[in-house]
Structures are given as C-alpha cells and as structure tokens.
Design a protein around this motif. Structure first.
Motif, PDB file in Angstrom:
ATOM      1  N   ASP A 212       0.852  -1.195   0.000  1.00  8.13           N
ATOM      2  CA  ASP A 212       0.000   0.000   0.000  1.00  8.13           C
ATOM      3  C   ASP A 212       0.888   1.245   0.000  1.00  8.13           C
ATOM      4  O   ASP A 212       1.634   1.483   0.955  1.00  8.13           O
ATOM      5  N   GLU A 238      -1.212  -0.688  -4.188  1.00  7.78           N
ATOM      6  CA  GLU A 238      -2.464  -0.026  -3.776  1.00  7.78           C
ATOM      7  C   GLU A 238      -2.276   1.484  -3.622  1.00  7.78           C
ATOM      8  O   GLU A 238      -1.246   1.932  -3.109  1.00  7.78           O
ATOM      9  N   GLU A 264     -10.442   2.530  -1.511  1.00  4.65           N
ATOM     10  CA  GLU A 264     -10.950   2.413  -0.138  1.00  4.65           C
ATOM     11  C   GLU A 264     -11.618   3.704   0.324  1.00  4.65           C
ATOM     12  O   GLU A 264     -12.435   3.662   1.234  1.00  4.65           O
TER      13      GLU A 264
HETATM   14 MG   LIG Z   1      -5.000   1.257   1.970  1.00  9.17          MG
END
Ligand SMILES: [Mg+2]
Ligand SMILES: O=C(O)C(=O)C[C@H](O)[C@H](O)CO
Length: 404
Positions: A212, A238, A264
C-alpha cells in the motif's frame, strides 16, 4: 408481507477504537445491524443518522431494501460524500441482516449463494526494518495466510504509514489530536524494491505479496515503482497516487504491468466508473461501509466484472465486525471477488461484537447463522465510551504538508 420498522438507533462504542453502529428493529422484534464508522469523523455520521435518517425509517417496510436505498440517495438533494454514503450503507446492511434473519438464512444465500469455499484474505506484515517485516511475513505465512501485505519502516524517517508497535492490531487513529508523520519519497522509493527482493528470497513464490503506497506518489514515480517491483510479481500496488487523480492511473499503466488497486476512500460508483471502464485498474477496493452498503457495492462489482476488474475490499480495523461480516457474505457470493483485506480486531472489539466468521487456511468464512452472523452486546458497548481519535497527518521533511 411487510415488516414495519419501529425503532432505529445509533450506538457509539470505543472498545479500543471508535465504532458507530445502527440498530434497526421491526414490529416482529427482529433487528439488524449496520456499521456506520468513518474513521476520525465518527460523530458526523452518528449525527447525520440520528438527526436526518432515523426519523425517515420509522413505519417503512424493512423488506423494501432497494426502494429504501433509492429513497435515501435519490430522495436527498445533497447526494453522495463519505458521511452520507456511510449512513446509507448502515441502513442498507441492517436491512439485509433483517431480511436474512427473517428468511432464516445466512445472508450470502440471499445474495446468490456461495461461489467459492471461502474468502481469501490478506494479512498485514510490518516492521521497523526490512528484516523485521520479512520475519513478520514468515509468521503470517505460518499462520496460514496465502496473501500478505508488506509495509516497512523507511531508513531516515521516524515513522511510516503501515508500521505499528502491535503487530496483530494496527491502529493508525492513535491520538486525540493528529499525530504528525514525516515523509520522503526518494527514501521510500529506494526501500520498497529491496523489501520485495528480500521477501521473495525468504518466502518464495507460493504466497501473494501486496503493498500500500497510501496515496503518496506522483504518477511517474508510481510508474517507476511498479516497474521496479515487476520482477517480484506483486499481487497489487495499492493507492499509488491520490485516489482523486484518476488520469494519473493512465500514466502508471503506460509504464508498468504491476496490477493496480484503488478505492478504499471511494463513496460511490461515480468515483470508479472511469477507472473501471477505461481499464486503468485491476482491483476495486470500494467497501460496503463507505460505498453505500451491499446494494451499491454489488452494482460496483457488476460494472467491474464487465471489464475484468476484481474486488479487493478494504478491511482495516476501523471497519467493524459488522462490516467484516457483510464483506464476507459479499465476497463469498460475488463471482469477480479478488481478495479481502483482513486486519484482525482486538479481543475487546470482538467481545462487543460477538460474531460467527472464522479464519482457516488463509480464508475467512461468514458462518451459517441467519443474517450477518454478528451481534452487538449493548451492555458491554456502554462500558466503552467514545474517545476522540484522529488519523495522522503527514509532512515532508522540510515541513511541507503532504498526503497521509
Ligand atoms: Mg489502503
Ligand atoms: O487498510 C488499508 O489499506 C488502509 O489504507 C488503512 C487506512 O489507512 C485506514 O483504514 C483509514 O481509516
């Protein structure tokens, strides 16, 4: 047969971290739960629900889930946004819970039934150094995880996103006023390929590895990182650039075949429509609690399926066990499911939200209790009062405000 709603109330509790839960009860005494937690802005959603949504629910038929969704979305002139969509999600999930309880079936059966044995999840390995992170990844693999996210401290930075003291329960919302993190893109870009090289050398190729970026690179920097990671075949990169800079994904795509995940912080299908239709991403991370509930997440997944984009829903600790259960029913029954994030909750949280889902051999299964299979112990919840907690903010080393 109608099931009129007679009560809708918001429960705020903080068993180690804050959670907002909506509980809807019908005339027959059946209740459903919906998560309404928006990390660091919890009371905004709680007030939105209590003041502006709950009064609309009383007397309406709990079975009319689609109509309720349209009523709350189309019926509101001020549409969308994280606060409003989280509130709609809470209503939606609570109504699905009620419908499945009345049907006497686990929710995934109403969503089309299981299309796999379980929901493959990824866990979070992190450490202050590359060596520590790789050791953690080995521990996760030995716990049965088939997919592991790697986040490591960056030499020369005093703190970094994704690295925590407590290895099983990462909690970034850690202070009553925001903690300040420090950032250097050049230092970070030197570290990540070394981390993946070390992880592949120790773990081999039978485990999926994820990372991420947490919205911190420019498109061309992200393209470079994706290219540098290609030899180690990451499952995904990500949030490589800020989620709102959608054209940036085109630049990244032009430079790397590393799969890309984002979403997200998305609230609706409108946030990801172009990314999906133009083939700019591989995984959509929109989640049940922040993207309008199961009703809307299923629409997003259906659109994504047309373009060979898979789901990879957010599943950090700020998504309560109610959301995790909803995500599992969704993941079990959605054909283009890709992977589910799974950050474990603390025992204090699990005690407030007793649940049926369980982890085995790298997968979670929602269980076969009617409904979501999650409850809320209101007595225990009351013993954990709300405590303000912010996510950190981030500055470059020269003091410039940056993305966290
Ligand atoms: Mg994340
Ligand atoms: O789990 C992730 O991928 C995250 O990026 C975690 C987020 O920072 C966290 O959920 C914010 O509330």
């Amino acid at each position: 047969m109608a099931s009129p709603i007679v009560d809708a109330k918001v429960v705020i509790t903080s068993p180690g971290r804050n959670f907002v839960t909506l509980k809807i009860t019908t005339a027959e005494g059946v209740y459903g739960l919906g998560d309404a937690t928006l990390n660091g802005r919890e009371l905004a959603v709680a007030a939105y629900l209590t003041e502006h949504v709950c009064p609309l629910l009383i007397g309406k038929d709990a079975h009319r889930i689609e109509d309720m969704w349209q009523y709350l979305y189309r019926g509101a002139y001020w549409r969308g946004g994280p606060v409003g969509m989280t509130a709609i999600a809470a209503v939606d999930v609570a109504l699905w819970d009620i419908k499945a309880k009345i049907a006497g079936l686990p929710l995934y059966q109403l969503l089309g039934g299981a299309c796999r044995d379980g929901v493959t999840v990824y866990g979070h390995a992190n450490g202050a150094t590359i060596e520590e992170t790789v050791q953690e990844a080995i521990r996760y693999r030995d716990l049965g995880y088939r997919a592991i996210r790697l986040q490591s401290g960056v030499p020369g930075l005093k703190s970094t996103y994704g690295v925590s003291r407590d290895k099983m329960f990462y909690e970034p919302a850690d202070a009553a006023l925001p903690t300040e993190n420090e950032w250097s893109t050049p230092r970070y870009l030197r570290m990540v390929p070394q981390l993946f090289k070390a992880a592949r050398a120790e773990l081999g190729w039978d485990v999926e590895l994820l990372h991420d970026v947490h919205h911190r690179l420019t498109p061309i920097e992200a393209g470079r990182l994706g290219k540098d990671l290609e030899p180690y075949r990451p499952f995904w990169l990500e949030d490589a650039v800020t989620a709102e800079h959608q054209a940036g994904f085109r630049t990244i795509r032009d430079h790397t075949t590393t799969p890309l995940a984002v979403g997200e912080i998305f609230s609706s299908i409108w946030d990801c429509k172009t990314l999906i239709e133009e083939g700019l991403i591989d995984f959509i991370r929109a989640t049940v609690v922040h993207a309008g509930g199961l009703t809307h997440l299923r629409r997003i997944a259906a659109l994504a399926d047309l373009y060979h984009v898979k789901t990879g829903c957010h599943g950090a600790t700020d998504l309560s066990p109610v959301s995790m259960a909803a995500a599992l029913h969704f993941g079990l029954s959605t054909s283009n499911f890709g992977i589910q994030e799974y950050m474990r909750h603390t025992p204090e949280t699990d005690a407030v939200f007793p649940h049926n889902y369980g982890f085995e051999d790298g997968m979670l299964h929602p269980g076969d209790a009617p409904g979501l299979g999650v409850d809320l112990d209101e007595g225990l919840a009351a013993r954990h009062p709300y405590s303000r907690a912010y996510l950190p903010v981030n500055r470059l080393q020269d003091g410039t405000m940056f993305n966290w």
